[in-house]
Design a protein around this motif. Structure first.
Motif, mmCIF file in Angstrom:
data_model
loop_
_atom_site.group_PDB
_atom_site.id
_atom_site.type_symbol
_atom_site.label_atom_id
_atom_site.label_comp_id
_atom_site.label_asym_id
_atom_site.label_seq_id
_atom_site.Cartn_x
_atom_site.Cartn_y
_atom_site.Cartn_z
ATOM 1 N N LEU A 43 0.823 -1.208 0.000
ATOM 2 C CA LEU A 43 0.000 0.000 0.000
ATOM 3 C C LEU A 43 0.857 1.258 0.000
ATOM 4 O O LEU A 43 0.487 2.282 -0.596
ATOM 5 N N ASP A 44 1.995 1.208 0.668
ATOM 6 C CA ASP A 44 2.903 2.358 0.664
ATOM 7 C C ASP A 44 3.627 2.487 -0.676
ATOM 8 O O ASP A 44 3.790 3.584 -1.209
ATOM 9 N N LEU A 45 4.052 1.360 -1.224
ATOM 10 C CA LEU A 45 4.820 1.401 -2.462
ATOM 11 C C LEU A 45 3.977 1.819 -3.661
ATOM 12 O O LEU A 45 4.508 2.394 -4.623
ATOM 13 N N VAL A 46 2.680 1.541 -3.609
ATOM 14 C CA VAL A 46 1.828 1.859 -4.762
ATOM 15 C C VAL A 46 1.749 3.365 -5.001
ATOM 16 O O VAL A 46 1.331 3.808 -6.068
ATOM 17 N N ARG A 47 2.188 4.166 -4.035
ATOM 18 C CA ARG A 47 2.199 5.614 -4.185
ATOM 19 C C ARG A 47 3.406 6.106 -4.976
ATOM 20 O O ARG A 47 3.512 7.294 -5.263
ATOM 21 N N MET A 48 4.319 5.210 -5.319
ATOM 22 C CA MET A 48 5.580 5.608 -5.941
ATOM 23 C C MET A 48 5.575 5.240 -7.424
ATOM 24 O O MET A 48 5.489 4.061 -7.780
ATOM 25 N N PRO A 49 5.635 6.229 -8.320
ATOM 26 C CA PRO A 49 5.552 5.959 -9.767
ATOM 27 C C PRO A 49 6.604 4.982 -10.269
ATOM 28 O O PRO A 49 6.319 4.142 -11.124
ATOM 29 N N ARG A 50 7.827 5.072 -9.759
ATOM 30 C CA ARG A 50 8.875 4.172 -10.242
ATOM 31 C C ARG A 50 8.550 2.729 -9.881
ATOM 32 O O ARG A 50 8.793 1.817 -10.668
ATOM 33 N N TRP A 51 8.009 2.527 -8.688
ATOM 34 C CA TRP A 51 7.633 1.160 -8.286
ATOM 35 C C TRP A 51 6.505 0.639 -9.167
ATOM 36 O O TRP A 51 6.518 -0.529 -9.577
ATOM 37 N N LEU A 52 5.540 1.488 -9.461
ATOM 38 C CA LEU A 52 4.434 1.070 -10.332
ATOM 39 C C LEU A 52 4.950 0.699 -11.721
ATOM 40 O O LEU A 52 4.482 -0.281 -12.323
ATOM 41 N N ALA A 53 5.913 1.467 -12.233
ATOM 42 C CA ALA A 53 6.502 1.125 -13.531
ATOM 43 C C ALA A 53 7.188 -0.236 -13.469
ATOM 44 O O ALA A 53 7.084 -1.046 -14.407
#
Length: 298
Positions: free
Chosen positions: A40-50
């Motif tokens: 849930l925290d990581l989903v806020r980070m565009p690079r992680w989503l990429a």
């Protein structure tokens, strides 16, 4: 050739995705370790989503390759994801490859080639050769993965060992997931969507994928990429090949010469993975101060 190209394309997406995920996950709050809150925290980070998008693309390409070929062929090829991870890591870090990097590259590529040429993987068209073998191997792989994750969670002293244990655990789960993907593909080919959706394998694939994702991101959060990705990359093909030969009906050549080259190929793959994974170009991780800035409201 189509299967080989699909597996290499999958490896490219996976390796690139892992680097992007780790470069984001290193900033996650430490209290999220081995928790679903981490996602849930990581989903806020565009690079992680990429990185996740690339990983999903890689898994989809790998699933197509598994549907067309044998797991004992596809798994070693997908282990080359570390080569693509190194390519992106070098670009980001501007580190030269050096002797260690080149040695790891040739060992990994040569080991995969030696294993495929010597073993000539084939078979597996008629899946599920023995339910007892299937459950014993699946239970063994799953048990080892869960034990390693439990040890990593309990003994949070040496971050490098902790990340390596989580990497092995996630790799085992991904290898098992690949075997179930192979079975699901065969069920779909035989009976269509009805046969697929009424079997348990697709749902187990989703559960294994989510659990493995939490393990991987926790490993990426806790230590540099070189501590976890080599372990993950080495464990996944070993688990996949064990499942392929153990209960999917895949066959390898078993002449003394072939077995010697197969063993040498696997050893070279593992050695290459270790050398590439320990290269200084791999993302080194950051401290907690940057983590606070990454999650601050903007």
């Amino acid at each position: 050739m189509t299967v080989i190209l699909l597996a290499l394309a999958a490896a490219c997406c996976l390796g690139t995705g892992f680097v992007l995920q780790q470069s984001a996950a290193q900033y996650a709050p430490p209290q999220d370790f081995l928790s679903f809150r981490l996602l849930l925290d990581l989903v806020r980070m565009p690079r992680w989503l990429a990185g996740i998008v690339l990983m999903v693309m890689g898994m989809a390409l790998g699933a197509v390759a598994l549907g067309m070929g044998d797991i004992t062929l596809v798994e070693p090829l997908m282990a080359t994801n570390l080569l693509f991870a190194m390519a992106l890591a070098r670009r980001l870090s501007r580190q030269p490859l050096g002797r260690t990097g080149w040695a790891g590259l040739w060992l990994l590529a040569g080991g995969v080639t030696a294993f495929i040429v010597a073993g000539r993987p084939h078979g597996g068209r008629n899946s599920e050769v023995g339910q007892l073998s299937q459950w014993l191997i699946m239970g063994g792989v799953l048990s080892v993965a869960l034990v390693l994750a439990a040890i990593a969670k309990r003994e949070r002293v040496h971050v490098s060992l902790e990340a390596a244990l989580l990497g092995v655990a996630a790799g085992l789960l991904y290898g098992l997931q690949d075997a179930l993907t192979r079975i699901s593909g065969l069920r779909f080919s035989a009976g269509g969507w009805g046969a697929l959706l009424t079997s348990w394998q697709p749902y187990a694939i989703v559960v294994l994928g989510v659990v493995a994702l939490v393990l991987v991101q926790s490993a990426f959060e806790s230590a540099p990429l070189r501590m976890s990705l080599p372990a993950l990359t080495a464990a996944q093909p070993i688990a996949g090949i064990a499942c392929g030969v153990g209960f999917l009906g895949d066959r390898l050549r078993v002449t003394p010469g072939a077995l010697a080259f197969e063993a040498a190929g696997i050893a070279a793959v593992v050695a290459g993975i270790v050398l590439i994974g320990s290269h200084p170009a791999m993302p080194p991780g950051s401290g907690a101060a940057e983590a606070v800035r990454e999650f601050e409201p903007r």
